[in-house]
Scaffold this motif. Structure first.
Motif, PDB file in Angstrom:
ATOM      1  N   ASP A  69      -2.885   9.080  -5.560  1.00  0.00           N
ATOM      2  CA  ASP A  69      -2.072  10.214  -5.996  1.00  0.00           C
ATOM      3  C   ASP A  69      -0.704  10.223  -5.322  1.00  0.00           C
ATOM      4  O   ASP A  69       0.257  10.797  -5.850  1.00  0.00           O
ATOM      5  CB  ASP A  69      -2.794  11.529  -5.704  1.00  0.00           C
ATOM      6  N   ALA A  70      -0.612   9.584  -4.149  1.00  0.00           N
ATOM      7  CA  ALA A  70       0.672   9.502  -3.452  1.00  0.00           C
ATOM      8  C   ALA A  70       1.540   8.363  -3.975  1.00  0.00           C
ATOM      9  O   ALA A  70       2.689   8.220  -3.552  1.00  0.00           O
ATOM     10  CB  ALA A  70       0.445   9.334  -1.957  1.00  0.00           C
ATOM     11  N   GLY A  71       0.976   7.542  -4.878  1.00  0.00           N
ATOM     12  CA  GLY A  71       1.739   6.452  -5.471  1.00  0.00           C
ATOM     13  C   GLY A  71       1.328   5.068  -5.036  1.00  0.00           C
ATOM     14  O   GLY A  71       1.971   4.079  -5.401  1.00  0.00           O
ATOM     15  N   VAL A  72       0.248   4.951  -4.270  1.00  0.00           N
ATOM     16  CA  VAL A  72      -0.230   3.649  -3.822  1.00  0.00           C
ATOM     17  C   VAL A  72      -1.054   3.018  -4.944  1.00  0.00           C
ATOM     18  O   VAL A  72      -1.892   3.692  -5.552  1.00  0.00           O
ATOM     19  CB  VAL A  72      -1.090   3.802  -2.551  1.00  0.00           C
ATOM     20  N   PRO A  73      -0.869   1.732  -5.268  1.00  0.00           N
ATOM     21  CA  PRO A  73      -1.671   1.074  -6.307  1.00  0.00           C
ATOM     22  C   PRO A  73      -3.164   1.119  -5.987  1.00  0.00           C
ATOM     23  O   PRO A  73      -3.562   1.179  -4.813  1.00  0.00           O
ATOM     24  CB  PRO A  73      -1.146  -0.367  -6.310  1.00  0.00           C
ATOM     25  N   ALA A  74      -3.995   1.065  -7.051  1.00  0.00           N
ATOM     26  CA  ALA A  74      -5.443   1.206  -6.883  1.00  0.00           C
ATOM     27  C   ALA A  74      -6.005   0.145  -5.948  1.00  0.00           C
ATOM     28  O   ALA A  74      -6.835   0.442  -5.069  1.00  0.00           O
ATOM     29  CB  ALA A  74      -6.136   1.127  -8.241  1.00  0.00           C
ATOM     30  N   GLY A  75      -5.580  -1.129  -6.113  1.00  0.00           N
ATOM     31  CA  GLY A  75      -6.092  -2.186  -5.253  1.00  0.00           C
ATOM     32  C   GLY A  75      -5.729  -1.967  -3.798  1.00  0.00           C
ATOM     33  O   GLY A  75      -6.556  -2.166  -2.900  1.00  0.00           O
ATOM     34  N   THR A  76      -4.509  -1.541  -3.545  1.00  0.00           N
ATOM     35  CA  THR A  76      -4.071  -1.281  -2.172  1.00  0.00           C
ATOM     36  C   THR A  76      -4.808  -0.087  -1.585  1.00  0.00           C
ATOM     37  O   THR A  76      -5.152  -0.075  -0.393  1.00  0.00           O
ATOM     38  CB  THR A  76      -2.556  -1.034  -2.129  1.00  0.00           C
ATOM     39  N   ALA A  77      -5.061   0.934  -2.411  1.00  0.00           N
ATOM     40  CA  ALA A  77      -5.800   2.101  -1.934  1.00  0.00           C
ATOM     41  C   ALA A  77      -7.204   1.706  -1.495  1.00  0.00           C
ATOM     42  O   ALA A  77      -7.718   2.207  -0.482  1.00  0.00           O
ATOM     43  CB  ALA A  77      -5.863   3.162  -3.029  1.00  0.00           C
TER      44      ALA A  77
ATOM     45  N   LEU B 176      -1.341  11.980   6.849  1.00  0.00           N
ATOM     46  CA  LEU B 176      -1.546  12.035   5.400  1.00  0.00           C
ATOM     47  C   LEU B 176      -0.831  13.234   4.783  1.00  0.00           C
ATOM     48  O   LEU B 176      -0.391  13.177   3.627  1.00  0.00           O
ATOM     49  CB  LEU B 176      -3.046  12.110   5.086  1.00  0.00           C
ATOM     50  N   LEU B 177      -0.704  14.307   5.542  1.00  0.00           N
ATOM     51  CA  LEU B 177       0.002  15.483   5.042  1.00  0.00           C
ATOM     52  C   LEU B 177       1.508  15.276   4.994  1.00  0.00           C
ATOM     53  O   LEU B 177       2.177  15.734   4.064  1.00  0.00           O
ATOM     54  CB  LEU B 177      -0.307  16.697   5.933  1.00  0.00           C
ATOM     55  N   THR B 178       2.050  14.577   5.968  1.00  0.00           N
ATOM     56  CA  THR B 178       3.511  14.492   6.095  1.00  0.00           C
ATOM     57  C   THR B 178       4.117  13.233   5.496  1.00  0.00           C
ATOM     58  O   THR B 178       5.216  13.272   4.945  1.00  0.00           O
ATOM     59  CB  THR B 178       3.914  14.589   7.580  1.00  0.00           C
ATOM     60  N   ALA B 179       3.433  12.094   5.618  1.00  0.00           N
ATOM     61  CA  ALA B 179       4.009  10.823   5.123  1.00  0.00           C
ATOM     62  C   ALA B 179       2.895   9.900   4.661  1.00  0.00           C
ATOM     63  O   ALA B 179       2.630   8.861   5.277  1.00  0.00           O
ATOM     64  CB  ALA B 179       4.834  10.153   6.212  1.00  0.00           C
ATOM     65  N   PRO B 180       2.203  10.244   3.570  1.00  0.00           N
ATOM     66  CA  PRO B 180       1.020   9.479   3.154  1.00  0.00           C
ATOM     67  C   PRO B 180       1.305   8.030   2.798  1.00  0.00           C
ATOM     68  O   PRO B 180       0.438   7.171   2.981  1.00  0.00           O
ATOM     69  CB  PRO B 180       0.503  10.252   1.944  1.00  0.00           C
ATOM     70  N   VAL B 181       2.505   7.721   2.285  1.00  0.00           N
ATOM     71  CA  VAL B 181       2.821   6.355   1.880  1.00  0.00           C
ATOM     72  C   VAL B 181       3.491   5.581   3.014  1.00  0.00           C
ATOM     73  O   VAL B 181       3.098   4.448   3.334  1.00  0.00           O
ATOM     74  CB  VAL B 181       3.718   6.342   0.626  1.00  0.00           C
ATOM     75  N   ALA B 182       4.479   6.180   3.647  1.00  0.00           N
ATOM     76  CA  ALA B 182       5.245   5.484   4.678  1.00  0.00           C
ATOM     77  C   ALA B 182       4.371   5.026   5.837  1.00  0.00           C
ATOM     78  O   ALA B 182       4.557   3.929   6.382  1.00  0.00           O
ATOM     79  CB  ALA B 182       6.374   6.381   5.180  1.00  0.00           C
ATOM     80  N   GLY B 183       3.415   5.846   6.231  1.00  0.00           N
ATOM     81  CA  GLY B 183       2.551   5.482   7.366  1.00  0.00           C
ATOM     82  C   GLY B 183       1.122   5.216   6.961  1.00  0.00           C
ATOM     83  O   GLY B 183       0.205   5.380   7.782  1.00  0.00           O
ATOM     84  N   ALA B 184       0.908   4.787   5.713  1.00  0.00           N
ATOM     85  CA  ALA B 184      -0.442   4.664   5.159  1.00  0.00           C
ATOM     86  C   ALA B 184      -1.364   3.814   6.033  1.00  0.00           C
ATOM     87  O   ALA B 184      -2.514   4.190   6.301  1.00  0.00           O
ATOM     88  CB  ALA B 184      -0.369   4.091   3.742  1.00  0.00           C
ATOM     89  N   TRP B 185      -0.871   2.667   6.496  1.00  0.00           N
ATOM     90  CA  TRP B 185      -1.725   1.771   7.276  1.00  0.00           C
ATOM     91  C   TRP B 185      -2.094   2.374   8.620  1.00  0.00           C
ATOM     92  O   TRP B 185      -3.250   2.245   9.075  1.00  0.00           O
ATOM     93  CB  TRP B 185      -1.029   0.421   7.462  1.00  0.00           C
TER      94      TRP B 185
END
Length: 440
Positions: free
Chosen positions: A284-292, A338-347
């Motif tokens: 939902d944050a924009g990460v591709p399904a495989g990467t999620a 996850l609340l503040t930067a779900p994509v930038a700090g995903a790993w």
């Protein structure tokens, strides 16, 4: 239940909780298979542990496809993610009684058969009801094995509780992360059907049936030999009643048992929310399904090394509270990210949540440490896991409902972070140096 090991080695269990401190149990002959059976037990423990989560995390990786294929709403999907802890709570209660009647190894073997059957049938379900029923069958097998794993470790490896708990906890984490990481690419390689991607994991369960069949047969032979040698009750791993089970500690009267059950339940709440919803949060944050799916695998794979290290460290500590606090703070940081930067700090968030999820092997270790006798471990394991899983049932449902009605992840993630605080408090209480026999 006798606690004499047939694999003598240097004890890693603190003196206060070593089985030698317990009242003597009736002697039972060593397993008839000798060294080969000891090795087979290790293989069986690892294979069983590998099968205790793929039924759940493979579904988490393909939840969006399953929802679309079966026309599920967000609330129904939340119910689906709550089925595992519900089954664990309800059917885990039956594990000690079944183990006394049929033998612990036989019950674990039946559990592996149920996992294989449920995962084979589930992909062919034509609707939500059939899918839930087949999932429940697999989860019944997982529930029985969940409760009996600490019991089998205590029975066969009483002087290596931390080491063996770490081994099967590491295998459990490996199976969890493997299913999360490869389910999506495996599904794509096999034609793109989510049904195939879920069903392929039944093969792993079939492999686990083989060693447990041999172990169960050996235990039946050992039980017959014991019955002929002396008129003593069989153990919890033999297929007849256990008189000591009727006179064991009354776990519900122990404050430590309740604290451990609450700790187990709250960590299970976070774990099943993570396994069921973390890929969707990233998608939902924009990460591709495989990467999620890979991010979920990263979360789960953190348990592979830590699940081996944490029980060994915890077994040498008089109070496990400091470990509880470190794991809790990691979870709070992960949810905040996850609340503040779900994509930038995903790993990074995936890693922190993976560290937090290692409260599970810590809870299993404390189950073995908070009771002195085999009977006490049976009762404490069933009580802590069944009550704990009942506590965890509403969490995934509530997260699904909040997600559907709020249209985002702010409220669900705030709830998940808030639950970390009572988890830490309960874990600190459960980590104190005492046993249920002293309190009950």
């Amino acid at each position: 239940m006798p606690d004499e090991p047939y694999l003598p080695t240097r004890s890693t269990v603190p003196t206060a909780i070593r089985p030698e401190a317990a009242p003597p149990a009736p002697p039972v002959p060593a397993p008839t298979g000798g060294v080969w059976l000891a090795r087979l037990l290790v293989v069986g423990l690892v294979l069983a542990a590998l099968n205790l989560r793929p039924a759940i995390t493979s579904l988490g990786a393909l939840l969006e496809e399953v929802r679309t294929g079966l026309h599920m709403s967000g609330s129904v999907a939340g119910v689906l993610t709550s089925v595992p802890p519900l089954c664990f709570a309800v059917f885990g209660l039956a594990a000690p009684r079944l183990a006394r009647r049929f033998g612990g190894a036989a019950v674990v073997c039946a559990g592996m058969v149920a996992i294989a059957a449920g995962m084979l049938v589930r992909p062919f379900a034509g609707g939500t009801a059939g899918f839930l029923a087949a999932s429940a069958l697999a989860l019944v097998g997982i529930a029985l094995s969940n409760v009996l794993m600490p019991v089998i470790v205590k029975r066969y490896f009483p002087d290596r509780v931390g080491t063996m708990t770490g081994l099967y906890s590491m295998a459990l984490a490996l199976g969890t992360s493997l299913a999360a990481a490869v389910t999506v690419p495996l599904t794509q390689a096999l034609g793109g059907s989510w049904r195939t991607g879920l069903g392929v994991w039944a093969i792993l369960a079939v492999l686990a049936v083989l060693p447990w069949t041999a172990i169960a047969r050996d235990r039946r032979a050992a039980a017959r030999t014991a019955a002929e040698a002396a008129a003593t009750p069989a153990t919890a791993d033999a297929p007849t009643g256990d008189a000591s089970a009727a006179t064991g500690p009354r776990v519900a009267r122990s404050r430590t048992a309740w604290a451990l059950a609450c700790f187990f339940g709250l960590q299970a709440t976070g774990a099943y929310i993570t396994m069921g919803w973390l890929p969707q949060i990233f998608r939902d944050a924009g990460v591709p399904a495989g990467t999620a799916g890979v991010l979920l695998a990263v979360t789960m794979v953190m348990g592979v090394p830590l699940a081996f290290v944490i029980p060994r460290v915890a077994g040498r500590m008089r109070h496990q509270g400091p470990i509880v606090v470190v794991l809790g703070l990691s979870g709070l940081a992960g949810y905040a990210g996850l609340l503040t930067a779900p994509v930038a700090g995903a790993w990074l968030w995936a890693v922190l949540l993976g560290v937090s999820n290692c409260a599970f092997p810590l809870a299993l270790t404390m189950i073995g440490m908070r009771a002195r006798t085999g009977t006490g471990v049976v009762r404490l394991s069933a009580f802590a896991q069944c009550v704990g899983y009942l506590i965890s049932v509403p969490g995934p449902i509530l997260v699904g409902a909040l997600y559907q009605h709020s249209g985002g992840w702010t409220a669900p993630l705030a709830l998940m972070a808030a639950l970390i605080v009572p988890q830490m408090a309960a874990g600190i209480l459960a980590g104190r140096d005492r046993t249920i026999e002293d309190e009950a």
